[in-house]
Design a protein around this motif. Structure first.
Motif, PDB file in Angstrom:
ATOM      1  N   TYR A  28      41.754   8.029  39.142  1.00  0.00           N
ATOM      2  CA  TYR A  28      42.202   6.960  38.245  1.00  0.00           C
ATOM      3  C   TYR A  28      41.878   7.336  36.791  1.00  0.00           C
ATOM      4  O   TYR A  28      42.726   7.231  35.900  1.00  0.00           O
ATOM      5  CB  TYR A  28      41.505   5.653  38.658  1.00  0.00           C
ATOM      6  N   GLN A  29      40.641   7.830  36.575  1.00  0.00           N
ATOM      7  CA  GLN A  29      40.239   8.233  35.217  1.00  0.00           C
ATOM      8  C   GLN A  29      41.054   9.422  34.734  1.00  0.00           C
ATOM      9  O   GLN A  29      41.351   9.529  33.543  1.00  0.00           O
ATOM     10  CB  GLN A  29      38.740   8.602  35.190  1.00  0.00           C
ATOM     11  N   ALA A  30      41.439  10.311  35.662  1.00  0.00           N
ATOM     12  CA  ALA A  30      42.243  11.490  35.276  1.00  0.00           C
ATOM     13  C   ALA A  30      43.597  11.042  34.738  1.00  0.00           C
ATOM     14  O   ALA A  30      44.062  11.544  33.705  1.00  0.00           O
ATOM     15  CB  ALA A  30      42.429  12.401  36.491  1.00  0.00           C
ATOM     16  N   LEU A  31      44.220  10.071  35.426  1.00  0.00           N
ATOM     17  CA  LEU A  31      45.532   9.575  34.980  1.00  0.00           C
ATOM     18  C   LEU A  31      45.416   8.910  33.608  1.00  0.00           C
ATOM     19  O   LEU A  31      46.256   9.122  32.730  1.00  0.00           O
ATOM     20  CB  LEU A  31      46.100   8.594  36.010  1.00  0.00           C
ATOM     21  N   LEU A  32      44.328   8.117  33.417  1.00  0.00           N
ATOM     22  CA  LEU A  32      44.122   7.455  32.124  1.00  0.00           C
ATOM     23  C   LEU A  32      43.924   8.496  31.018  1.00  0.00           C
ATOM     24  O   LEU A  32      44.486   8.369  29.921  1.00  0.00           O
ATOM     25  CB  LEU A  32      42.899   6.534  32.184  1.00  0.00           C
ATOM     26  N   THR A  33      43.132   9.524  31.321  1.00  0.00           N
ATOM     27  CA  THR A  33      42.842  10.563  30.322  1.00  0.00           C
ATOM     28  C   THR A  33      44.129  11.236  29.866  1.00  0.00           C
ATOM     29  O   THR A  33      44.377  11.427  28.669  1.00  0.00           O
ATOM     30  CB  THR A  33      41.898  11.637  30.934  1.00  0.00           C
ATOM     31  N   ARG A  34      44.969  11.555  30.833  1.00  0.00           N
ATOM     32  CA  ARG A  34      46.221  12.242  30.496  1.00  0.00           C
ATOM     33  C   ARG A  34      47.156  11.324  29.698  1.00  0.00           C
ATOM     34  O   ARG A  34      47.712  11.715  28.683  1.00  0.00           O
ATOM     35  CB  ARG A  34      46.911  12.725  31.776  1.00  0.00           C
ATOM     36  N   LYS A  35      47.280  10.065  30.178  1.00  0.00           N
ATOM     37  CA  LYS A  35      48.158   9.092  29.504  1.00  0.00           C
ATOM     38  C   LYS A  35      47.717   8.893  28.056  1.00  0.00           C
ATOM     39  O   LYS A  35      48.533   8.871  27.140  1.00  0.00           O
ATOM     40  CB  LYS A  35      48.073   7.749  30.242  1.00  0.00           C
ATOM     41  N   ARG A  36      46.408   8.759  27.875  1.00  0.00           N
ATOM     42  CA  ARG A  36      45.875   8.531  26.526  1.00  0.00           C
ATOM     43  C   ARG A  36      46.146   9.734  25.627  1.00  0.00           C
ATOM     44  O   ARG A  36      46.604   9.586  24.502  1.00  0.00           O
ATOM     45  CB  ARG A  36      44.364   8.273  26.622  1.00  0.00           C
ATOM     46  N   ARG A  37      45.906  10.931  26.150  1.00  0.00           N
ATOM     47  CA  ARG A  37      46.105  12.135  25.337  1.00  0.00           C
ATOM     48  C   ARG A  37      47.572  12.271  24.926  1.00  0.00           C
ATOM     49  O   ARG A  37      47.883  12.537  23.767  1.00  0.00           O
ATOM     50  CB  ARG A  37      45.653  13.391  26.105  1.00  0.00           C
ATOM     51  N   LEU A  38      48.496  12.029  25.893  1.00  0.00           N
ATOM     52  CA  LEU A  38      49.919  12.181  25.585  1.00  0.00           C
ATOM     53  C   LEU A  38      50.392  11.097  24.609  1.00  0.00           C
ATOM     54  O   LEU A  38      51.216  11.365  23.730  1.00  0.00           O
ATOM     55  CB  LEU A  38      50.748  12.171  26.875  1.00  0.00           C
ATOM     56  N   SER A  39      49.850   9.869  24.747  1.00  0.00           N
ATOM     57  CA  SER A  39      50.236   8.784  23.832  1.00  0.00           C
ATOM     58  C   SER A  39      49.806   9.125  22.411  1.00  0.00           C
ATOM     59  O   SER A  39      50.581   8.997  21.459  1.00  0.00           O
ATOM     60  CB  SER A  39      49.561   7.471  24.231  1.00  0.00           C
ATOM     61  N   LEU A  40      48.544   9.590  22.279  1.00  0.00           N
ATOM     62  CA  LEU A  40      48.029   9.909  20.942  1.00  0.00           C
ATOM     63  C   LEU A  40      48.810  11.079  20.327  1.00  0.00           C
ATOM     64  O   LEU A  40      49.084  11.105  19.130  1.00  0.00           O
ATOM     65  CB  LEU A  40      46.533  10.250  21.004  1.00  0.00           C
ATOM     66  N   SER A  52      37.663   7.165  28.712  1.00  0.00           N
ATOM     67  CA  SER A  52      38.257   7.580  29.997  1.00  0.00           C
ATOM     68  C   SER A  52      38.037   9.082  30.262  1.00  0.00           C
ATOM     69  O   SER A  52      37.725   9.467  31.392  1.00  0.00           O
ATOM     70  CB  SER A  52      39.743   7.228  30.061  1.00  0.00           C
ATOM     71  N   GLY A  53      38.182   9.925  29.202  1.00  0.00           N
ATOM     72  CA  GLY A  53      37.974  11.377  29.368  1.00  0.00           C
ATOM     73  C   GLY A  53      36.545  11.703  29.775  1.00  0.00           C
ATOM     74  O   GLY A  53      36.310  12.282  30.852  1.00  0.00           O
ATOM     75  N   PRO A  54      35.554  11.300  28.939  1.00  0.00           N
ATOM     76  CA  PRO A  54      34.155  11.583  29.304  1.00  0.00           C
ATOM     77  C   PRO A  54      33.759  10.985  30.661  1.00  0.00           C
ATOM     78  O   PRO A  54      32.984  11.595  31.401  1.00  0.00           O
ATOM     79  CB  PRO A  54      33.356  10.925  28.168  1.00  0.00           C
TER      80      PRO A  54
END
Ligand code: HEM
Ligand code: HEM
Length: 239
Positions: A28-40, A52-54
């Motif tokens: 779940y955290q992996a998906l959030l990390t990726r989504k956040r990085r791509l959004s930014l 979410s990443g840490p």
């Protein structure tokens, strides 16, 4: 149930209670990390927190350590129960002590790998942990299911554990590499690891069905011998 039967249940119980819930959170955290990085990256605002990443990494490290530990426990059960049943401590004491030492060194190298900052040390501890797992796994007490390696709890479990060790080794590289090559390697390998974890649930449950309880064992062996006298024995048996 005899003590041996309870010992057999220790590894599956710990796997179900710790590894699988942890895996769900890490994913779940992996998906959030990726989504956040791509959004930014696209210049969009995102409600996903920067933690979410840490958090993915913190729990990912615990997952890696737990998977290797659970694999060691899975190996220890058949090795030591069979060695003790065959009185190996007095018949082949050097082998018994040697295997105990390999378990200790492998287990000790694992937290050192997690903590090591230096690349050379990471390599060394990864080699000790991975090598230890392979050495213990190659012992004759372990049921490998060689003819059906693609459905073998041993081969799939060791591969998953080695992938977790690799995740720890490349952890720093994911951050250092601006081209995202290591990030992509991480995603591909660990997505494969997720499939292996699912396979561990399936093959582990099947193996539990195949291993008789202590009181059932002599009856099943007698029946097996009896059926072999009348027709060729084609059923592969674990024990
Ligand atoms: C078990 C399954 C795992 C999967 C499927 C997975 C997948 C992912 C994904 C999709 C990302 C985001 C990549 C992106 O930003 O595009 C990520 C980031 C990362 N993962 Fe994992 N991962 C797993 C386990 C682990 C483990 C066990 C560790 C550590 C031992 C780890 C360490 C990292 C690190 C360091 C990052 C970068 C985090 C950041 O940018 O803040 N992962 N992972
Ligand atoms: C991440 C999850 C898991 C990993 C990495 C793992 C790994 C291993 C390894 C390396 C072994 C030793 C080789 C062998 O005998 O096949 C083993 C044994 C075993 N595992 Fe697992 N396992 C996992 C989950 C499970 C689950 C969920 C179950 C059952 C529901 C299970 C049941 C067993 C059984 C019955 C044995 C055989 C023990 C014996 O021969 O006495 N495992 N496991």
């Amino acid at each position: 149930m005899a003590l041996n039967d309870w010992m057999l249940l220790l590894h599956p119980t710990i796997a179900i209670v710790t590894i699988f819930p942890l895996l769900g959170i890490v994913l779940y955290q992996a998906l959030l990390t990726r989504k956040r990085r791509l959004s930014l990256k696209d210049g969009q605002k995102t409600p996903i927190p920067a933690t979410s990443g840490p958090e993915h990494v913190r729990l990912g490290r615990i997952l890696s350590l737990s998977v290797v530990a659970i694999a060691l426990l899975g190996l220890a059960q058949p090795i030591f129960s069979k060695l003790l049943a065959s009185d190996a401590l007095s018949k082949t004491p050097m082998r018994f002590l040697g295997l105990t030492l390999v378990f200790i060194v492998t287990g000790a190298a694992l937290p050192l790998l997690d903590r090591a900052k230096n690349r050379a040390f990471r390599g060394l501890f990864a080699l000790l942990t991975g090598g230890g797992l392979l050495l213990l796994g190659s012992q004759p007490e372990i049921f490998h299911r060689d003819g059906q390696w693609y459905l073998s709890h041993y081969y799939l479990g060791i591969t998953a554990a080695l992938l977790m060790i690799f995740s720890l080794v490349i952890l720093q590289e994911i951050y250092r590499d601006r081209t995202h090559r290591w990030r992509n390697v991480h995603i591909i390998l660990n997505s494969f690891a997720v499939l292996l974890f699912i396979a561990q649930g399936l093959t582990g449950t099947r193996d539990l069905l195949e291993i008789p309880l202590t009181w059932q064992k002599p009856h099943i062996e007698a029946l097996y011998k009896q059926s072999c006298q009348t027709k060729p024995c084609s059923v592969e048996s674990q024990k």
